[in-house]
Design an enzyme around this catalytic site. Structure first.
Site, PDB file in Angstrom:
ATOM      1  N   SER A   1       0.853  -1.190   0.000  1.00  0.00           N
ATOM      2  CA  SER A   1       0.000   0.000   0.000  1.00  0.00           C
ATOM      3  C   SER A   1       0.885   1.234   0.000  1.00  0.00           C
ATOM      4  CB  SER A   1      -0.896   0.011   1.239  1.00  0.00           C
ATOM      5  OG  SER A   1      -1.512   1.268   1.426  1.00  0.00           O
TER       6      SER A   1
ATOM      7  N   TYR B   1      -2.621  -1.086  10.053  1.00  0.00           N
ATOM      8  CA  TYR B   1      -2.675  -1.381   8.617  1.00  0.00           C
ATOM      9  C   TYR B   1      -1.386  -0.927   7.929  1.00  0.00           C
ATOM     10  CZ  TYR B   1      -4.241  -1.326   3.757  1.00  0.00           C
ATOM     11  OH  TYR B   1      -4.355  -1.543   2.404  1.00  0.00           O
TER      12      TYR B   1
END
Length: 249
Positions: free
Chosen positions: A141, A155
């Protein structure tokens, strides 16, 4: 090189589903797994309608069942003859600020996004080493480049760990026929962020997945997708003031 047989985890929805559609258009055989078998069944029919000349194999898999990961990957390999590319895509984004009573949710994200990803990498690389060929793709990401707050804290940490894991594997098999790519999506609309209303530079799922597949096919070590603005913006994120990063999350 054309990677004909492609395995995608977390393929029942979001980016996994979108990538499966794009690869089907390119005539690739697909091995698709996820927890929700009913969605995989629907997707299989859609893909075969889109391209009846491909093979689509589906299996239920919870990536947190690590032994099942090895079993399912090997079954796919046996069915298709070999696996040419494995895309580690399954993940989640539960969580909240550390110390606010959401340890279980944070733990679930950590286990799914990193420990389960490790299991998938182990299973894929075992097959690739036996074949002496293959392309491992990890879905990191843009958040991997910095720490973020609130729901993004764990995350982002798992994605940074996945980026580092990918580089370590890449170094291990450097100068061999096995390739390792780490893809860093920016903001692409999917189930994981559907409740977030204000997101800068976000693109629709189909647009994002076309960009993801294009990046994966290039087999670069690291890519930031869509190229605009993330190929440039990830450098800015690395040096942006903490106050700016705080305001973004």
């Amino acid at each position: 090189m054309i990677r004909k047989n492609i395995l995608i985890t977390g393929a029942s929805s979001g980016l996994g589903r979108g990538m499966a559609i794009e690869f089907a258009k390119k005539g690739r055989n697909l091995a698709l797994c996820a927890r929700r078998m009913e969605r995989l069944t629907e997707l299989k029919q859609e893909l075969l309608t889109l391209n009846p000349d491909i093979t689509v194999s589906i299996k239920p898999l919870d990536v947190n069942d690590h032994q099942a990961v090895f079993q399912v990957f090997n079954e796919f390999r046996d069915e298709l003859g070999q696996l040419d590319r494995v895309i580690i895509n399954a993940g989640m984004g539960k969580g909240a600020s550390i110390g606010t009573g959401y340890f279980e949710a944070n733990k679930q994200t950590a286990e799914t996004n990193f420990i389960a990803a490790l299991a998938q990498a182990e299973a894929a690389m075992t097959i690739f080493r036996e074949q002496n060929a293959g392309h491992l793709v990890t879905m990191s990401s843009i958040s991997a480049v910095r720490g973020f707050r609130r729901a993004m804290t764990v995350y982002a940490a798992t994605k940074a760990a996945l980026t580092s894991l990918s580089e370590g594997i890449r170094l291990d098999v450097m100068n061999t026929p096995i390739k390792v790519s780490c893809v860093h999506p920016g903001f692409i609309r999917s189930e994981i962020n559907e409740k977030v209303k204000k997101v800068p530079f976000i693109v629709d799922t189909d647009v994002g997945c076309r960009a993801l597949v294009k990046a994966i096919e290039k087999e670069r070590d690291n890519s930031y997708v869509p190229t605009w603005p993330w190929a440039l913006l990830h450098w800015w994120l690395r040096i942006a003031p903490k106050s700016t990063i705080r305001a973004m999350s």
